[in-house]
Each structure stands twice: as C-alpha cells, then as structure tokens.
Design a protein around this motif. Sequence first.
Motif, short mmCIF file in Angstrom:
data_model
loop_
_atom_site.label_atom_id
_atom_site.label_comp_id
_atom_site.label_asym_id
_atom_site.label_seq_id
_atom_site.Cartn_x
_atom_site.Cartn_y
_atom_site.Cartn_z
N MET A 67 26.43 55.71 38.21
CA MET A 67 27.52 55.84 39.25
C MET A 67 28.93 55.41 38.73
O MET A 67 28.96 54.16 38.23
CB MET A 67 27.11 55.00 40.21
N LYS A 68 29.85 56.25 38.74
CA LYS A 68 30.95 55.83 38.45
C LYS A 68 31.81 55.14 39.59
O LYS A 68 32.18 55.83 40.54
CB LYS A 68 31.77 56.90 37.85
N THR A 69 32.10 53.88 39.35
CA THR A 69 32.81 52.97 40.58
C THR A 69 33.95 52.82 39.99
O THR A 69 34.57 52.40 38.92
CB THR A 69 32.21 51.96 41.16
N TYR A 70 35.21 52.99 40.97
CA TYR A 70 36.47 52.48 40.52
C TYR A 70 36.68 51.01 40.59
O TYR A 70 37.16 50.32 41.46
CB TYR A 70 37.48 53.35 41.39
N ARG A 103 38.85 48.51 40.13
CA ARG A 103 40.26 48.26 39.72
C ARG A 103 40.56 47.09 40.22
O ARG A 103 41.63 46.45 39.93
CB ARG A 103 41.05 49.57 40.16
N TYR A 104 39.83 46.37 41.23
CA TYR A 104 40.22 45.36 41.73
C TYR A 104 39.58 44.18 40.72
O TYR A 104 38.36 44.28 40.37
CB TYR A 104 39.59 45.05 43.09
N VAL A 130 39.36 39.14 43.18
CA VAL A 130 39.78 39.38 44.56
C VAL A 130 38.78 39.91 45.50
O VAL A 130 38.82 39.54 46.84
CB VAL A 130 40.71 41.04 44.23
N TRP A 131 37.75 40.48 44.99
CA TRP A 131 36.72 40.95 45.98
C TRP A 131 35.94 39.55 46.57
O TRP A 131 35.65 39.62 47.86
CB TRP A 131 35.51 41.75 45.26
N VAL A 161 38.21 37.81 49.41
CA VAL A 161 38.42 38.37 50.31
C VAL A 161 37.07 38.62 51.29
O VAL A 161 37.25 38.77 52.45
CB VAL A 161 39.25 39.80 50.40
N GLU A 178 46.11 40.13 41.92
CA GLU A 178 46.09 41.54 42.11
C GLU A 178 47.75 41.96 41.66
O GLU A 178 47.58 42.95 40.69
CB GLU A 178 46.07 42.23 43.72
N GLN A 179 48.70 41.28 41.75
CA GLN A 179 49.82 41.53 41.29
C GLN A 179 50.07 41.44 39.81
O GLN A 179 50.48 42.20 38.90
CB GLN A 179 51.02 40.91 41.76
N ARG A 184 48.05 45.67 33.55
CA ARG A 184 47.58 47.09 33.58
C ARG A 184 48.73 47.96 33.09
O ARG A 184 48.70 48.78 32.23
CB ARG A 184 46.92 47.67 34.87
#
Lengths: 482, 72
Positions: B1-4, B6-7, B11-12, B15, B63-64, B70
Amino acid sequence: MNVLELAIMLIFIIIVGIVGFYASRFKPSLTNDITEWSLGGRHFGTFIVWFLIGGDVYTAYTLIAVPGLAYGAGVLALFATSYVIMTYPIVFLTMPRLWNAAKKHGFITAGDYVEKVFDSKTLALIVGIVGILAELPYIGLQIFGMNFMLSVTHVPSNITIIISLLLVMGFTIFNGLRAPALTAFIKDFFVWIMVLFLIIYIPIHYFGSIGHMFSWFNQHYPKKSVLSPGQISVFGTLAFGSAAALFLYPHAITGVYSSKSANTVRKNAIVLPIYNIMLLLITLLGFAALFVVPGLKNPNMAFPMLISKTFGPIPTALIGAIIILGSMIPASIMSIASANLFTRNIYKNLINPNISDSTERIISKVSVAVIILLALYLSLAMSPAFIITLQLMAGSWIVQLFPLVFLPLFTNRVSKIPAGIATVAGILLTTYVLYLGHFKLAVYKGIWVGLYGLAIEVVVLLALTFLFKPMSNISLDDYLDD
Amino acid sequence: MKTYKRYHPLVWVLVIIPILILSFGIPYYNRNDIVFGLNFMSFFLIVMDIVTIILTFIAYTIEQKTSQRRKK
C-alpha cells in the motif's frame, strides 16, 4: 412592541447590512473569476480567516443551544468544547493538503475535489446533495436561535428575522464571501465582549464568584455535575464524531478554501482553538441559569431567560441584537457554500455541464436567495422538531463523506467503487440507526449514530480496496506546498 | 500500500495526542471538584485547549523545517 428595543436591534442589523454591502471595497477583486465571488478570490490571510471560520463555526444557535444543553443535561454539554478542541488537529493534518489541491485545480467545493480525485460526477453529486441537506437545517437552526432570543424581548420576531435575512441575502448576492468576511469582525467583536462580560458578571452577581457557582451546582445538581457511567461513551463518541464531521461541512470548507495559502490554514489550526475558551465560558452560563430560572420546559430558553431576568428589557435587546448578528454571518457563509455545491456539483452535473463563468455566477447568486428563503420557510412554517430531525440526519450523514474527502489526501489506494459503496453503506446504516431511534436520538446504545456508519465504511473499504486499482488523478505533489 | 508519508512522524504524534487524551481520558477528567474556581472538567478542557495550541504550534514548526529540507 417597545420602540427603543426595536431601535437597538435595527441599528445593529443595519450597521451589519451597510458593512456587508460595502464589502466589495474590501480587498477588491482583480478579476471577474468565479472564485472572486465564491471564495473572496482566495486572498484572505490568517487574521481574516480566523474571524471568518470563527464566525461560521461559533454561531448564534451555538450560543443558545450549548447553554441550553448544559441547563438540561449538565456537564454532558462540555462535549461541545471537547469536540472543537479535537477538530483543529484534524484540520492541521487535512485542510492544508486539501487547500493545495484546490488551489492547483481551481476547486471551489469539496464536490469539485471528489469529482477530480475519483473521476466521478456521481460521487460529487452525493457530496453536493448531502452538503446542501446538512446546510439547510443549519441555517434554519440559526433562525431558531434568533427566535428564542427575540421571544424574551418586546420586538416582533418574524419581522426582525425577515429584515435581517433579506439584508443577508442582499449583501451575499452582491459581494459573495467578502461580505461575511468583513461583517464577521463586527459579530465576533461584540460576541467576545458579551461572553466575557456575562461570565464575569453573572456568577459574581448571583453567587459571589464562579467557584461558588460550581459549589452550588455540585450541591444541588450532583447528577448533572459529573457524567454518569452510561454517559461516558455518549460524551466520547459525540465529541470524536462531531470533531471528524465539522470540517466536512461545506461552510467550513469554504472558509478554508478562501485562505491565501496552505500556511494560512495551518496557522488558523493553531489559533482557532482560542474560540473554544469562549464556547466553554458560554456553556457555564447554562449552570447559572439553573439557579436563576429553574424549571424551564424548553432548555433552549435557558440563555434568553437568564439574560432577560438578570438585565431587563433594554440590555436584553442589546444582547439579542448580538445574537442576531451571530445568525446573519453564518447564514451568509452557509448559503454561499450551498449555492456553490448546487451550481457546480448538482446543476452542472445533472443539467448543463457547459455553462460559462458568468452563468455559473448568476445561478449561484439565485441559489443563495432560494436557499435562504427555503431555510426561512422551513423554520417559520415547519415544526422545530422537523428541522432538528433534518439537522440530526444530515449531521450524521456528513461524516460519512470522510472516505471521499479525507482519505484521498493521504493515500491513493482508495478508489472510486470502494469509496462510493462505503459512503452509500455508511449513509444507509446511519439512517437505519436513526430510524431505530425514531429519528429523535443522536445517540443509539450509548454511541453517536454517525459512528455506526463510519464503522461500516471502514469494513467496506478494508474488504474492497485491494480489489481495485489505485487512483492517480491527483498526484502527490498537488497536495504539497509550492 | 503506497501511503503518502509526507508528514514527519512526530507531527502525527503531536496532533493525535490531544485527540487520544480527550477521547479516552474521560473517566479520568470526569470529576466535579473545584480547581482554580472551575469544576475539574471545565478546568481540564481549558488546559487541553492550551496544550493543543502548543502541540499544534510545535507540529507546525516541525512541518516548516521538514518542508524547507525537502525543497533543498
């Protein structure tokens, strides 16, 4: 009828009306693009979006209904504060990605996004219909909020409501989202002052301090001052489910889309919880109302009666005027969001896909009028029970859009057929559970009804997802900042 | 399964903490004793609101920085 009370109300309503009509000069449009009317040209910075989203999430009905729930059910009402705290982390994770995709592809509604990501007009149609069904009773509830408040004044309520909604309709049609963005400043300025004054004055006036108010509440209403064991799952599932649902409402998504960047959305996810303090404070007034006006048959009258008995007619008219402002601004944003859904995801999909931008703008503006008039008709002509049932149904349906709107932001594995089947299954199961509660209960067997539908959606997605090819209509890069 | 993915994982975590505490901690904050003039549940919700603001701000900062890295 008291002329002074009426004058106070009209002054507030007319000031907001003038500001609403003046809004075209506020960050004026550079082009004639449809996003100018629908989303204020996506020009709004952190400060404006804070007021705009605050203006449409913390509505007049909230100001009336949440203290009413505290009056009737005690601390269970604090679920409302819990859910708005939980919602902003979800906003932080999801909405900047949605904003990026919307900006890159020119989306105006959640339906536009769903249509593109799943290459399906049918799924966009579902989003459009559920979205409008959710917004109509929501606008109707704002009218109820006005009605409850006006009922303790000596002002003719129907005429006042009609005048205020006609003004809303006028400035919304002329100036689109700029009107509620600008008028939200006025509304929230007065709402904040009102709430801070009331939460300081009322407990001191009646109890000596807020601590004494809670001591009295604990002593006289011990069963309302803590959740019973059976209420814990009700509190938790209502809070979590409502948090997941809030930013699936079209008006919330419209507020997000109007931001000028994904970073504006992130910054708002950080600072919007400041509003939650206000919500909590207003909830506590419901406990004070138990002391001041005990034994009310309709808990929604707790706040209006508390104000009326404490301050007398003229200050009540002033607070009533602020509550009316709290109805006008959300009604404007909700009608724009619904109009956009109708034009782009229902009219274009079902009737004529080849309309020009100017025709689209005309249809959206006519839709604003129709939606406000329909909500007005519903709330004045139909029974309150009918509107509340409609809101209950649509509110639990809206969270079923989760696999269509939120999931594709994180994975391309979710595809058209499983997502469509999951959503329809979720809506059907939720409706069945509502039927079991005779369309009167938001909670069934201790769990919020919307979560039954969400559970079946997860099962359907897990069972079907891997049988279908991944979607590739929106690339990963589209979700990232430029 | 390809999950993005990117976080940043942190961060996960940051929050999700308030959501978990508010959803599953109800038996612990369901109290009516009075703290700083408020009943405990109200007081706790104000604290959680402020904690959520702080955690989301930290997540934003991470994230910034991830985003700048990136781009480089």
